[in-house]
Design a protein around this motif. Structure first.
Motif, PDB file in Angstrom:
ATOM      1  N   ALA A 287       0.823  -1.206   0.000  1.00 45.64           N
ATOM      2  CA  ALA A 287       0.000   0.000   0.000  1.00 45.64           C
ATOM      3  C   ALA A 287       0.856   1.254   0.000  1.00 45.64           C
ATOM      4  O   ALA A 287       0.554   2.244  -0.680  1.00 45.64           O
ATOM      5  N   VAL A 288       1.956   1.236   0.751  1.00 49.59           N
ATOM      6  CA  VAL A 288       2.865   2.378   0.784  1.00 49.59           C
ATOM      7  C   VAL A 288       3.523   2.575  -0.580  1.00 49.59           C
ATOM      8  O   VAL A 288       3.608   3.702  -1.095  1.00 49.59           O
ATOM      9  N   GLY A 289       4.005   1.480  -1.184  1.00 51.54           N
ATOM     10  CA  GLY A 289       4.605   1.576  -2.509  1.00 51.54           C
ATOM     11  C   GLY A 289       3.626   2.125  -3.529  1.00 51.54           C
ATOM     12  O   GLY A 289       3.974   2.979  -4.354  1.00 51.54           O
ATOM     13  N   PHE A 290       2.390   1.632  -3.481  1.00 50.88           N
ATOM     14  CA  PHE A 290       1.323   2.124  -4.361  1.00 50.88           C
ATOM     15  C   PHE A 290       1.142   3.624  -4.173  1.00 50.88           C
ATOM     16  O   PHE A 290       1.105   4.398  -5.148  1.00 50.88           O
ATOM     17  N   THR A 291       1.040   4.063  -2.934  1.00 49.12           N
ATOM     18  CA  THR A 291       0.733   5.461  -2.634  1.00 49.12           C
ATOM     19  C   THR A 291       1.852   6.402  -3.034  1.00 49.12           C
ATOM     20  O   THR A 291       1.627   7.425  -3.695  1.00 49.12           O
ATOM     21  N   VAL A 292       3.082   6.069  -2.639  1.00 42.91           N
ATOM     22  CA  VAL A 292       4.216   6.961  -2.913  1.00 42.91           C
ATOM     23  C   VAL A 292       4.439   7.108  -4.417  1.00 42.91           C
ATOM     24  O   VAL A 292       4.753   8.195  -4.907  1.00 42.91           O
ATOM     25  N   LEU A 349       0.828   6.450   9.061  1.00 45.53           N
ATOM     26  CA  LEU A 349      -0.024   6.239   7.890  1.00 45.53           C
ATOM     27  C   LEU A 349      -1.199   7.212   7.878  1.00 45.53           C
ATOM     28  O   LEU A 349      -1.625   7.670   6.808  1.00 45.53           O
ATOM     29  N   SER A 350      -1.724   7.561   9.045  1.00 41.22           N
ATOM     30  CA  SER A 350      -2.827   8.525   9.112  1.00 41.22           C
ATOM     31  C   SER A 350      -2.369   9.902   8.652  1.00 41.22           C
ATOM     32  O   SER A 350      -3.108  10.618   7.956  1.00 41.22           O
ATOM     33  N   LEU A 351      -1.143  10.306   9.041  1.00 37.48           N
ATOM     34  CA  LEU A 351      -0.608  11.583   8.572  1.00 37.48           C
ATOM     35  C   LEU A 351      -0.431  11.587   7.057  1.00 37.48           C
ATOM     36  O   LEU A 351      -0.586  12.630   6.405  1.00 37.48           O
ATOM     37  N   MET A 352      -0.127  10.436   6.489  1.00 37.98           N
ATOM     38  CA  MET A 352      -0.020  10.341   5.035  1.00 37.98           C
ATOM     39  C   MET A 352      -1.362  10.654   4.384  1.00 37.98           C
ATOM     40  O   MET A 352      -1.432  11.385   3.381  1.00 37.98           O
ATOM     41  N   ALA A 377       5.430  18.811   4.197  1.00 39.76           N
ATOM     42  CA  ALA A 377       6.006  18.595   5.526  1.00 39.76           C
ATOM     43  C   ALA A 377       5.253  17.509   6.283  1.00 39.76           C
ATOM     44  O   ALA A 377       5.864  16.661   6.955  1.00 39.76           O
ATOM     45  N   ILE A 378       3.931  17.510   6.182  1.00 40.60           N
ATOM     46  CA  ILE A 378       3.128  16.485   6.870  1.00 40.60           C
ATOM     47  C   ILE A 378       3.506  15.093   6.375  1.00 40.60           C
ATOM     48  O   ILE A 378       3.680  14.150   7.162  1.00 40.60           O
ATOM     49  N   ILE A 379       3.671  14.956   5.059  1.00 44.61           N
ATOM     50  CA  ILE A 379       4.025  13.654   4.490  1.00 44.61           C
ATOM     51  C   ILE A 379       5.459  13.276   4.872  1.00 44.61           C
ATOM     52  O   ILE A 379       5.787  12.089   5.018  1.00 44.61           O
ATOM     53  N   GLY A 380       6.335  14.271   5.067  1.00 48.71           N
ATOM     54  CA  GLY A 380       7.679  13.974   5.535  1.00 48.71           C
ATOM     55  C   GLY A 380       7.672  13.318   6.904  1.00 48.71           C
ATOM     56  O   GLY A 380       8.378  12.341   7.152  1.00 48.71           O
ATOM     57  N   VAL A 381       6.833  13.860   7.812  1.00 51.18           N
ATOM     58  CA  VAL A 381       6.685  13.240   9.134  1.00 51.18           C
ATOM     59  C   VAL A 381       6.077  11.847   8.994  1.00 51.18           C
ATOM     60  O   VAL A 381       6.489  10.894   9.677  1.00 51.18           O
ATOM     61  N   ALA A 382       5.104  11.719   8.102  1.00 53.51           N
ATOM     62  CA  ALA A 382       4.459  10.421   7.880  1.00 53.51           C
ATOM     63  C   ALA A 382       5.465   9.376   7.417  1.00 53.51           C
ATOM     64  O   ALA A 382       5.436   8.223   7.868  1.00 53.51           O
ATOM     65  N   LEU A 472      -7.085   8.727  -4.945  1.00 57.15           N
ATOM     66  CA  LEU A 472      -6.797   7.286  -5.051  1.00 57.15           C
ATOM     67  C   LEU A 472      -5.683   6.875  -4.089  1.00 57.15           C
ATOM     68  O   LEU A 472      -5.884   5.958  -3.276  1.00 57.15           O
ATOM     69  N   PRO A 473      -4.488   7.489  -4.136  1.00 60.29           N
ATOM     70  CA  PRO A 473      -3.474   7.091  -3.145  1.00 60.29           C
ATOM     71  C   PRO A 473      -3.919   7.352  -1.712  1.00 60.29           C
ATOM     72  O   PRO A 473      -3.537   6.595  -0.809  1.00 60.29           O
ATOM     73  N   ALA A 474      -4.736   8.388  -1.489  1.00 59.74           N
ATOM     74  CA  ALA A 474      -5.233   8.645  -0.133  1.00 59.74           C
ATOM     75  C   ALA A 474      -6.097   7.484   0.350  1.00 59.74           C
ATOM     76  O   ALA A 474      -6.002   7.060   1.514  1.00 59.74           O
ATOM     77  N   ALA A 475      -6.940   6.957  -0.537  1.00 57.68           N
ATOM     78  CA  ALA A 475      -7.820   5.843  -0.171  1.00 57.68           C
ATOM     79  C   ALA A 475      -7.008   4.574   0.098  1.00 57.68           C
ATOM     80  O   ALA A 475      -7.294   3.821   1.044  1.00 57.68           O
ATOM     81  N   VAL A 476      -5.989   4.326  -0.715  1.00 53.27           N
ATOM     82  CA  VAL A 476      -5.194   3.110  -0.550  1.00 53.27           C
ATOM     83  C   VAL A 476      -4.406   3.154   0.754  1.00 53.27           C
ATOM     84  O   VAL A 476      -4.342   2.159   1.487  1.00 53.27           O
ATOM     85  N   ILE A 477      -3.811   4.302   1.077  1.00 53.21           N
ATOM     86  CA  ILE A 477      -3.038   4.367   2.319  1.00 53.21           C
ATOM     87  C   ILE A 477      -3.962   4.348   3.532  1.00 53.21           C
ATOM     88  O   ILE A 477      -3.570   3.902   4.618  1.00 53.21           O
TER      89      ILE A 477
END
Length: 496
Positions: A287-292, A349-352, A377-382, A472-477
């Motif tokens: 899921a992370v690979g898909f999203t990033v 993952l929630s921050l993502m 920045a939020i995604i960096g913390v995620a 779409l990536p938001a839903a997957v993560i």
């Protein structure tokens, strides 16, 4: 021959080093280089096409500069993980690094597109040999209760490298030319080789009988699936593409069936999936690979086409993401050695999800461009709460003789997730463009002209389409958040 846990000491093999950190730092240099190369070429594709394929009016051929690399990287990972168990992770890593570095030189010297594609395929093979060994060395040299900090560094490397690629690509192409995205690997590769040769220990090997049928079936299945997903959008998802993917799924099912029935040593020990944390971590990293992977494409099109930024300017918006991910990931790893992984993974993952939704809200022509630094920045913390914690959780209980196999499986699922994400986002972008800009779906191919932006009347609808695609990536993560809720508390914490 049944699976054996017999240890064979190779000449010069040593026990677990007292201080495994120097070896890890040596491996991280090469690992960083190969991950940067998965994204750096995308920025250089227009320049590569102009230099090596100027006579055709489409991007069909130049896309293979990336596709060839991903194919030869993804398909062998299951096998290369086992090779590390059999012949020693240091030896396989050094062979892969040598192939990758020599192939980088060949890429930069390529005088034709065909030569560049062949050299990129060799790069992918070198990367496939290297990647599982980095995780395997961590698993075999760091005790389980101290592995979080090491995987934190591994996770920081993985997270930052995928972000540095576009930025480094833009700077090198703009400043020196497309060849230098490959030439820069040569000194880095030489330094990484010398450091790994000197600092990485020769770990004991474990005798393995290679499952030849499993090797063939896995290679065929992964090739059919990865190739079909990569090229599906290019061929408008023709029936033969779906047939190829379906055939790959069937072969994959046969592969799993043979693995379950193999009396001798299987290529993929299915017993590993009895560990709930290993199984869930593999699903979550997919899921992370898909999203990033999927989030990068609509973001690049929005900033460069709708907002008129150059590739370098667009990549600079990722700096908060890269910096925060790199700085915080080692701290997250140290914390992980003392807490339940869900304490970091659920917020991470929630921050993502929050960061991606932030992008959706800001992807319009009216928002000040600098506001995009906030979700970055939020995604960096995620990222700090995703990459390292997932890798640690997946490998925490791996036995030494299966460290390479487990690492190969984990990296394969991550790569397959990335390929699926790349294919899925292309289709979603196209459909959203058709809804928001009827008859203008070609914008996704850059028909409106990269670098100079697009007419305001079109830019608004285009921006809306790109923002909707980010859902779409938001839903997957978000599914990844649900997955990690089912992880178990690690055994070394449960004993306290």
């Amino acid at each position: 021959m049944s699976e054996s846990t017999t240890t064979v000491r190779t000449p010069g093999a040593s026990a677990t080093p007292k201080n495994p950190w120097p070896a890890l730092w040596a491996l991280v240099i090469g690992f960083f280089m190969i991950l940067v190369d998965t994204t750096i070429v995308s920025v250089a594709n227009p320049a590569i096409k102009a230099a090596l394929d100027p006579s055709t009016g489409n991007l069909d051929n130049v896309v293979w500069v990336t596709s060839a690399y991903l194919l030869t990287y993804a398909v062998p990972l299951l096998v290369t993980g086992r090779l590390g168990d059999r012949f020693g992770p240091k030896n396989i890593y050094l062979i892969g690094l040598a192939i990758f570095t020599i192939a980088s030189l060949a890429c930069g010297l390529s005088g034709s597109l065909e030569m560049l594609i062949a050299a990129r395929a060799a790069q992918g093979l070198g990367a496939a040999l290297m990647t599982p060994q980095t995780m395997a060395v961590i698993t075999r040299t760091f005790p389980a209760e101290r592995r979080g900090a090491a995987m934190g560094l591994w996770g920081a490397t993985a997270g930052v490298a995928t972000l540095v690629g576009p930025l480094a690509g833009g700077l090198l192409v703009d400043g020196f030319g497309w060849e230098w995205i490959f030439f820069v690997n040569i000194p880095v590769g030489v330094i990484a080789f010398v450091l790994a040769w000197r600092l990485v220990p020769q770990l004991p090997t474990h005798p393995h009988r290679f499952d030849i049928l499993g090797v063939v079936l896995s290679a065929v299945a992964l090739f059919l699936i990865v190739f079909g997903l990569q090229e599906g959008d290019h061929y408008d998802w023709a029936p033969w593409v779906w047939g190829m993917i379906a055939a790959g799924v069937v072969v994959l099912a046969v592969f799993i069936w043979t693995q379950a029935r193999t009396k001798s040593e299987p290529l993929v020990p299915l017993d590993l999936f009895r560990d709930r944390n290993f199984a869930i971590s593999n699903l979550a990293i997919a899921a992370v690979g898909f999203t990033v992977t999927s989030m990068a494409l609509p973001m690049a099109f929005f900033t460069q086409l709708a907002r008129g930024l150059t590739p370098t300017e667009s990549a600079l918006l990722l700096i908060p993401m890269a910096v925060l991910s790199g700085v915080l990931a080692p701290f997250a790893g140290r914390i992980l050695d003392r807490v339940d992984p869900r304490v970091l993974l659920v917020p991470g993952l929630s921050l993502m999800v929050i960061g991606l939704v932030g992008y959706v809200l800001l992807m319009n022509t009216d928002a000040p461009i600098l506001l995009l630094l906030i979700p970055s920045a939020i995604i960096g913390v995620a990222n700090a709460g995703m990459w390292g914690p997932l890798a640690t959780t997946a490998t925490r209980n791996l036995p030494p003789q299966q460290a390479g196999a487990g690492s190969g499986i984990y990296n394969t699922t991550r790569t397959i997730g990335s390929v699926i994400g790349s294919a899925a986002i292309a289709g979603v972008m196209q459909s959203r463009l058709e809804v928001n800009l009827p008859g203008a779906g070609g914008a996704a191919s850059g028909d409106f002209g990269a670098g100079g932006g697009m007419p305001p009347a079109i830019a608004e609808g285009f921006s809306t389409a790109m923002g909707q695609s980010m859902l779409l990536p938001a839903a997957v993560i978000a599914l990844g958040v649900v997955m990690v809720l089912f992880l178990r508390r690690p055994a070394h914490l449960a004993r306290r």
